[in-house]
Scaffold this motif. Structure first.
Motif, short mmCIF file in Angstrom:
data_model
loop_
_atom_site.label_atom_id
_atom_site.label_comp_id
_atom_site.label_asym_id
_atom_site.label_seq_id
_atom_site.Cartn_x
_atom_site.Cartn_y
_atom_site.Cartn_z
N ASP A 84 0.82 -1.21 0.00
CA ASP A 84 0.00 0.00 0.00
C ASP A 84 0.86 1.26 0.00
O ASP A 84 0.36 2.37 0.07
N ARG A 86 3.13 2.09 2.30
CA ARG A 86 3.62 2.46 3.62
C ARG A 86 4.78 1.56 4.00
O ARG A 86 4.82 0.39 3.65
N ILE A 111 6.73 5.11 10.68
CA ILE A 111 5.85 4.76 9.56
C ILE A 111 6.03 5.85 8.51
O ILE A 111 5.93 7.04 8.82
N VAL A 112 6.32 5.45 7.29
CA VAL A 112 6.44 6.39 6.17
C VAL A 112 5.28 6.11 5.23
O VAL A 112 5.04 4.97 4.84
N THR A 113 4.56 7.16 4.87
CA THR A 113 3.39 7.00 4.00
C THR A 113 3.81 6.86 2.55
O THR A 113 4.97 7.06 2.20
N ARG A 114 2.83 6.59 1.72
CA ARG A 114 3.05 6.38 0.28
C ARG A 114 3.88 7.52 -0.31
O ARG A 114 3.57 8.68 -0.12
N GLU A 118 4.88 11.74 4.14
CA GLU A 118 4.83 11.96 5.57
C GLU A 118 5.54 10.82 6.28
O GLU A 118 5.54 9.69 5.80
N ALA A 119 6.11 11.12 7.43
CA ALA A 119 6.73 10.10 8.27
C ALA A 119 6.35 10.37 9.71
O ALA A 119 6.32 11.53 10.14
N TYR A 120 6.02 9.31 10.41
CA TYR A 120 5.65 9.42 11.81
C TYR A 120 6.59 8.55 12.62
O TYR A 120 6.63 7.34 12.44
#
Length: 167
Positions: A84, A86, A111-114, A118-120
């Protein structure tokens, strides 16, 4: 660095070992692992047997790739890719080695988004265990709790030769 990780996640490049040999010298329990001379990025191909993101199973969407980043400070990051887009990263430090089993403490989950928009990153508590289980294959299992959520992954490397990039 972000471009290297992004490129790595799109490749299917195998490796044998996930942690550089310089880090696998069995340190005393209270000692820090020896620093490596340079940072390394290792690319693995294999089987992603399970992936849990924020308490939700994502195993069917787990790519058969794993990226390992070994930093000069002795930190090691393992990045698992989801179909997906991530990515889940466990930032670890080697705790100890007993025989061929390496135990690492998880200090952060990211967590890195598509597409890396963004990265959390969250402080985390957990463990990773790296265990050779057959000739030229390794098993990496990580689990941690961060921000009230659970994260875990289980990956088995293929028998193929490693691809290592140093910088």
């Amino acid at each position: 660095m972000a471009r290297i990780v992004a490129a790595a996640m799109s490749l299917r490049i195998p490796m044998l070992a996930l942690v550089p040999a310089a880090l696998l010298v069995a340190p005393a329990p209270a000692a820090s692992p020896p620093p490596v001379e340079h940072a390394e990025v290792r690319f693995a191909q294999g089987d992603c047997d399970s992936l849990l993101l924020e308490g939700r199973p994502r195993t069917r969407g787990c790519k058969p790739n794993l990226v390992s980043l070994a930093y000069r400070s002795g930190l090691v990051s393992f990045v698992f890719a989801g179909k997906d887009g991530r990515h889940l990263s466990f930032l670890t430090r080697i705790e100890r080695q007993v025989g061929q089993e390496t135990r690492l403490k998880v200090g952060q989950v990211t967590i890195v988004t598509r597409g890396g928009a963004e990265a959390y990153a969250s402080p985390a508590a957990g463990d990773c265990v790296l265990t050779p289980f057959a000739v030229n294959r390794s098993r990496l299992e990580c689990s941690a709790k961060a921000g009230g959520s659970r994260y875990s992954a289980l990956f088995r490397t293929s028998d193929a030769e490693p691809r290592i990039v140093t910088f």
